[in-house]
Scaffold this motif. Structure first.
Motif, PDB file in Angstrom:
ATOM      1  N   MET A   1      -8.603   2.930 -12.869  1.00 47.93           N
ATOM      2  CA  MET A   1      -9.901   2.126 -12.625  1.00 47.93           C
ATOM      3  C   MET A   1     -10.501   2.281 -11.340  1.00 47.93           C
ATOM      4  N   ASN A   2     -11.978   1.993 -11.316  1.00 48.00           N
ATOM      5  CA  ASN A   2     -12.613   2.180  -9.906  1.00 48.00           C
ATOM      6  C   ASN A   2     -12.838   0.713  -9.352  1.00 48.00           C
ATOM      7  N   LEU A   3     -12.505   0.558  -8.192  1.00 42.28           N
ATOM      8  CA  LEU A   3     -12.967  -0.753  -7.502  1.00 42.28           C
ATOM      9  C   LEU A   3     -14.135  -0.460  -6.449  1.00 42.28           C
ATOM     10  N   VAL A   4     -15.063  -1.275  -6.667  1.00 38.61           N
ATOM     11  CA  VAL A   4     -16.276  -1.289  -6.115  1.00 38.61           C
ATOM     12  C   VAL A   4     -15.907  -1.922  -4.408  1.00 38.61           C
ATOM     13  N   ILE A   5     -16.088  -1.256  -3.276  1.00 38.66           N
ATOM     14  CA  ILE A   5     -15.962  -1.669  -2.147  1.00 38.66           C
ATOM     15  C   ILE A   5     -17.128  -1.230  -1.239  1.00 38.66           C
ATOM     16  N   ASN A   6     -18.059  -2.264  -1.007  1.00 41.12           N
ATOM     17  CA  ASN A   6     -19.153  -2.126  -0.122  1.00 41.12           C
ATOM     18  C   ASN A   6     -20.075  -1.283  -0.898  1.00 41.12           C
ATOM     19  N   ASP A   7     -20.253  -1.612  -2.215  1.00 37.72           N
ATOM     20  CA  ASP A   7     -21.418  -0.717  -2.905  1.00 37.72           C
ATOM     21  C   ASP A   7     -20.687   0.595  -3.236  1.00 37.72           C
TER      22      ASP A   7
ATOM     23  N   PRO B   1       0.800  -1.216   0.022  1.00 40.52           N
ATOM     24  CA  PRO B   1       0.061  -0.066  -0.124  1.00 40.52           C
ATOM     25  C   PRO B   1       0.847   1.111   0.183  1.00 40.52           C
ATOM     26  N   ARG B   2       0.267   2.358  -0.555  1.00 40.68           N
ATOM     27  CA  ARG B   2       1.042   3.397  -0.486  1.00 40.68           C
ATOM     28  C   ARG B   2       0.595   4.618   0.741  1.00 40.68           C
ATOM     29  N   TYR B   3       1.031   4.195   1.744  1.00 42.78           N
ATOM     30  CA  TYR B   3       0.460   4.872   3.116  1.00 42.78           C
ATOM     31  C   TYR B   3       0.872   6.603   2.938  1.00 42.78           C
ATOM     32  N   GLY B   4       0.331   7.138   3.663  1.00 42.52           N
ATOM     33  CA  GLY B   4       0.471   8.586   3.630  1.00 42.52           C
ATOM     34  C   GLY B   4       1.883   8.821   4.204  1.00 42.52           C
ATOM     35  N   ASN B   5       2.400   8.172   5.195  1.00 42.30           N
ATOM     36  CA  ASN B   5       3.833   8.343   5.633  1.00 42.30           C
ATOM     37  C   ASN B   5       4.921   7.857   4.914  1.00 42.30           C
ATOM     38  N   ILE B   6       4.692   7.511   3.816  1.00 46.44           N
ATOM     39  CA  ILE B   6       5.923   7.109   2.846  1.00 46.44           C
ATOM     40  C   ILE B   6       6.063   8.396   2.153  1.00 46.44           C
ATOM     41  N   ASN B   7       7.506   8.820   1.997  1.00 47.16           N
ATOM     42  CA  ASN B   7       7.725  10.015   1.589  1.00 47.16           C
ATOM     43  C   ASN B   7       8.009   9.728   0.163  1.00 47.16           C
ATOM     44  N   GLU B   8       7.183  10.340  -0.859  1.00 51.65           N
ATOM     45  CA  GLU B   8       7.196   9.939  -2.207  1.00 51.65           C
ATOM     46  C   GLU B   8       8.200  10.706  -2.958  1.00 51.65           C
TER      47      GLU B   8
ATOM     48  N   PHE C   1      -7.032   2.246  16.363  1.00 52.94           N
ATOM     49  CA  PHE C   1      -6.922   1.352  15.001  1.00 52.94           C
ATOM     50  C   PHE C   1      -8.009   2.055  14.142  1.00 52.94           C
ATOM     51  N   PHE C   2      -7.336   2.099  12.791  1.00 52.59           N
ATOM     52  CA  PHE C   2      -8.543   2.959  11.977  1.00 52.59           C
ATOM     53  C   PHE C   2      -9.781   1.999  11.705  1.00 52.59           C
ATOM     54  N   SER C   3     -10.725   2.580  11.825  1.00 53.00           N
ATOM     55  CA  SER C   3     -12.126   2.014  11.540  1.00 53.00           C
ATOM     56  C   SER C   3     -12.193   1.317  10.189  1.00 53.00           C
ATOM     57  N   ASP C   4     -11.620   1.805   9.063  1.00 51.31           N
ATOM     58  CA  ASP C   4     -11.878   1.333   7.926  1.00 51.31           C
ATOM     59  C   ASP C   4     -10.819   0.245   7.294  1.00 51.31           C
ATOM     60  N   ASN C   5     -10.019   0.017   8.368  1.00 53.44           N
ATOM     61  CA  ASN C   5      -8.871  -1.097   7.838  1.00 53.44           C
ATOM     62  C   ASN C   5      -9.411  -2.219   6.991  1.00 53.44           C
ATOM     63  N   ASP C   6     -10.599  -2.716   7.588  1.00 57.50           N
ATOM     64  CA  ASP C   6     -11.028  -3.859   6.650  1.00 57.50           C
ATOM     65  C   ASP C   6     -11.251  -3.448   5.301  1.00 57.50           C
ATOM     66  N   GLU C   7     -11.830  -2.332   5.072  1.00 58.12           N
ATOM     67  CA  GLU C   7     -12.028  -1.878   3.753  1.00 58.12           C
ATOM     68  C   GLU C   7     -10.805  -1.726   2.960  1.00 58.12           C
ATOM     69  N   ARG C   8      -9.626  -1.249   3.775  1.00 59.89           N
ATOM     70  CA  ARG C   8      -8.522  -0.890   3.159  1.00 59.89           C
ATOM     71  C   ARG C   8      -7.916  -2.093   2.725  1.00 59.89           C
ATOM     72  N   ALA C   9      -7.894  -3.260   3.553  1.00 57.19           N
ATOM     73  CA  ALA C   9      -7.375  -4.615   3.140  1.00 57.19           C
ATOM     74  C   ALA C   9      -8.238  -5.305   2.027  1.00 57.19           C
TER      75      ALA C   9
ATOM     76  N   ASP D   1      -2.783   2.818  -4.306  1.00 54.89           N
ATOM     77  CA  ASP D   1      -3.001   4.202  -3.744  1.00 54.89           C
ATOM     78  C   ASP D   1      -4.783   4.529  -3.922  1.00 54.89           C
ATOM     79  N   ASN D   2      -4.828   5.228  -2.783  1.00 57.74           N
ATOM     80  CA  ASN D   2      -6.575   5.687  -2.898  1.00 57.74           C
ATOM     81  C   ASN D   2      -6.550   6.931  -2.011  1.00 57.74           C
ATOM     82  N   GLU D   3      -6.828   7.876  -2.287  1.00 56.79           N
ATOM     83  CA  GLU D   3      -7.004   9.313  -1.575  1.00 56.79           C
ATOM     84  C   GLU D   3      -7.760   8.849  -0.086  1.00 56.79           C
ATOM     85  N   ASP D   4      -9.030   8.266  -0.196  1.00 53.39           N
ATOM     86  CA  ASP D   4      -9.729   7.794   1.059  1.00 53.39           C
ATOM     87  C   ASP D   4      -8.937   6.930   1.843  1.00 53.39           C
ATOM     88  N   TYR D   5      -8.569   5.827   1.298  1.00 52.98           N
ATOM     89  CA  TYR D   5      -7.684   4.984   2.242  1.00 52.98           C
ATOM     90  C   TYR D   5      -6.395   4.987   2.678  1.00 52.98           C
ATOM     91  N   PHE D   6      -5.513   5.781   1.835  1.00 51.48           N
ATOM     92  CA  PHE D   6      -4.163   5.746   2.274  1.00 51.48           C
ATOM     93  C   PHE D   6      -3.472   6.937   2.311  1.00 51.48           C
TER      94      PHE D   6
END
Length: 269
Positions: free
Chosen positions: A66-72, A45-52, A113-121, A95-100
């Motif tokens: 591409m768009n991935l469908v996560i929980n509709d 994953p491209r976490y936000g704490n990785i210095n690009e 613990f991030f509440s959306d870690n399940d969706e990130r996975a 990478d994804n703005e909302d998740y990472f």
């Protein structure tokens, strides 16, 4: 390992994140295969704490968009890539703005613990598979490291089970003593079922703990490697009940030949 293709899917890889058993092995194992004339791809994953800027990540336009469908909900997939200095190895970043975008890996600065870690996975698993499809690169082995990557075996065996690119791919899951004390969102089982994955395939996720998450990964894998000298006792007992090849723990100084032998004599058979 000459010309064998191995896909490494990891929640952490050095030098992009601090050194842990997972991040170290997710670097050393691909390097070992590379040095033995195998072909590798690495995803994380491209976490936000990785210095690009420091690590010179750049977006791969032909793979992104591409768009991935996560929980509709449609979630845009962005693919970035970087080269590990002094090594002939590239790393692909999901990478994804909302998740990472957040400046952390699994928890906030207060340790929550991030509440959306399940969706990130889920997003990470789907993102890796869709990107490998776009690359049209058929791996002989897919080696999974870390719990954030651990939905990949489940999705490959139940959601992408008719995908010819992975028809002969063998999945290896490494188990580490590096999990989480909290649980994933209790709705994770419903989010996975939304993708048409049957409830019996994820029954253990009714209690979505680290141990149960890894049990689901192991059930959908072809082989297991113990990546830590000690792993949770429940996992130790569990892998003694499965009829799959298991490689016991080898430290960093001696893992190389053991992994090569395991890949060749137990996995690629």
């Amino acid at each position: 390992m000459k010309d064998k293709r191995i896909l490494y899917v990891s929640s952490e890889v050095i030098p992009y994140l601090p050194e842990t058993e997972i991040s170290s092995m997710s670097f050393e194992a691909p390097r070992m295969v590379n040095n033995n004339e195998g072909q590798i791809r690495i995803f994380m994953p491209r976490y936000g704490n990785i210095n690009e800027r420091r690590h010179q990540l750049h977006e791969v336009i032909r793979l992104s968009g591409m768009n991935l469908v996560i929980n509709d909900i449609d979630m845009p997939l962005i693919i970035k890539v970087a080269s590990i200095p002094k090594e002939r190895m590239q790393v692909y970043f999901i990478d994804n703005e909302d998740y990472f975008k957040r400046k952390a890996t699994y928890a906030d600065e207060d340790g929550n613990f991030f509440s959306d870690n399940d969706e990130r996975a889920i997003f990470f698993a789907k993102g890796v598979i869709e990107t490998v499809k776009k690359l049209n690169w058929s791996p002989d082995i897919i080696h999974v490291h870390g719990w954030l990557a651990s939905f990949l075996p489940l999705y490959l065996r139940n959601y992408y089970d008719n995908e010819p690119l992975f028809e002969n791919s063998k999945i290896v899951t490494s188990l580490y003593n590096q999990g989480f004390d909290d649980t994933l969102d209790k709705e994770v089982i419903e989010k996975i079922k939304f993708d048409g994955i049957p409830e019996e395939a994820v029954a253990e996720l009714k209690d979505p703990t680290y141990v149960n998450m890894m049990k689901v990964a192991v059930r959908n894998s072809d082989a297991v490697i113990v990546g830590s000298e000690e792993i949770p006792e429940e996992l130790s007992k569990f892998i003694k009940t499965i009829e799959k090849p298991v490689l016991n723990y080898h430290n960093m100084d001696e893992f190389s030949q053991a992994y090569l032998d395991f890949y060749q004599s137990k996995v690629l058979v």
